[in-house]
Design a protein around this motif. Sequence first.
Motif, PDB file in Angstrom:
ATOM      1  N   TYR A  97      11.898 -12.097  -2.213  1.00  0.00           N
ATOM      2  CA  TYR A  97      12.979 -11.817  -3.156  1.00  0.00           C
ATOM      3  C   TYR A  97      12.565 -12.051  -4.607  1.00  0.00           C
ATOM      4  N   ASP A  98      11.598 -12.924  -4.835  1.00  0.00           N
ATOM      5  CA  ASP A  98      11.137 -13.177  -6.198  1.00  0.00           C
ATOM      6  C   ASP A  98      10.348 -11.996  -6.757  1.00  0.00           C
ATOM      7  N   THR A  99       9.692 -11.264  -5.891  1.00  0.00           N
ATOM      8  CA  THR A  99       8.880 -10.122  -6.306  1.00  0.00           C
ATOM      9  C   THR A  99       9.691  -8.834  -6.387  1.00  0.00           C
ATOM     10  N   MET A 141      13.090   1.931  -2.841  1.00  0.00           N
ATOM     11  CA  MET A 141      12.324   2.834  -1.969  1.00  0.00           C
ATOM     12  C   MET A 141      12.586   2.508  -0.504  1.00  0.00           C
ATOM     13  N   CYS A 142      12.643   1.237  -0.177  1.00  0.00           N
ATOM     14  CA  CYS A 142      12.881   0.833   1.216  1.00  0.00           C
ATOM     15  C   CYS A 142      14.240   1.346   1.690  1.00  0.00           C
ATOM     16  N   ALA A 167       8.788   2.180   5.366  1.00  0.00           N
ATOM     17  CA  ALA A 167       9.624   1.674   4.271  1.00  0.00           C
ATOM     18  C   ALA A 167       8.978   0.457   3.620  1.00  0.00           C
ATOM     19  N   VAL A 168       8.434  -0.442   4.422  1.00  0.00           N
ATOM     20  CA  VAL A 168       7.754  -1.625   3.903  1.00  0.00           C
ATOM     21  C   VAL A 168       6.544  -1.203   3.066  1.00  0.00           C
ATOM     22  N   GLN A 223       5.157  -4.398  -3.501  1.00  0.00           N
ATOM     23  CA  GLN A 223       4.728  -5.097  -2.287  1.00  0.00           C
ATOM     24  C   GLN A 223       5.563  -6.362  -2.015  1.00  0.00           C
ATOM     25  N   ALA A 224       6.893  -6.179  -2.083  1.00  0.00           N
ATOM     26  CA  ALA A 224       7.808  -7.290  -1.870  1.00  0.00           C
ATOM     27  C   ALA A 224       8.250  -7.427  -0.425  1.00  0.00           C
ATOM     28  N   LEU A 225       7.694  -6.603   0.451  1.00  0.00           N
ATOM     29  CA  LEU A 225       8.071  -6.632   1.859  1.00  0.00           C
ATOM     30  C   LEU A 225       6.828  -6.714   2.737  1.00  0.00           C
ATOM     31  N   ARG A 226       6.993  -7.378   3.883  1.00  0.00           N
ATOM     32  CA  ARG A 226       5.939  -7.351   4.899  1.00  0.00           C
ATOM     33  C   ARG A 226       6.582  -7.445   6.275  1.00  0.00           C
TER      34      ARG A 226
END
Length: 63
Positions: free
Chosen positions: A7-9, A15-16, A50-51, A57-60
Amino acid sequence: MRIVPDYDTCEGIGMCQSMAPDFFELDDDDNLQILDEHPAEEHRTTVAAAVASCPVQALRLEG
């Protein structure tokens, strides 16, 4: 599998959400909401795309 957001990034670009609206949503303040943290394996391709689409790159994915 589990969606893990940073969430900080996250910059609220969305887009997701546009690629997988059943799993990601931006609220009225453009804050990311994960709608289903543990999607079924049958959704892996959609969620992974989506990730991968996140420009900051805030998702993994785990698992």
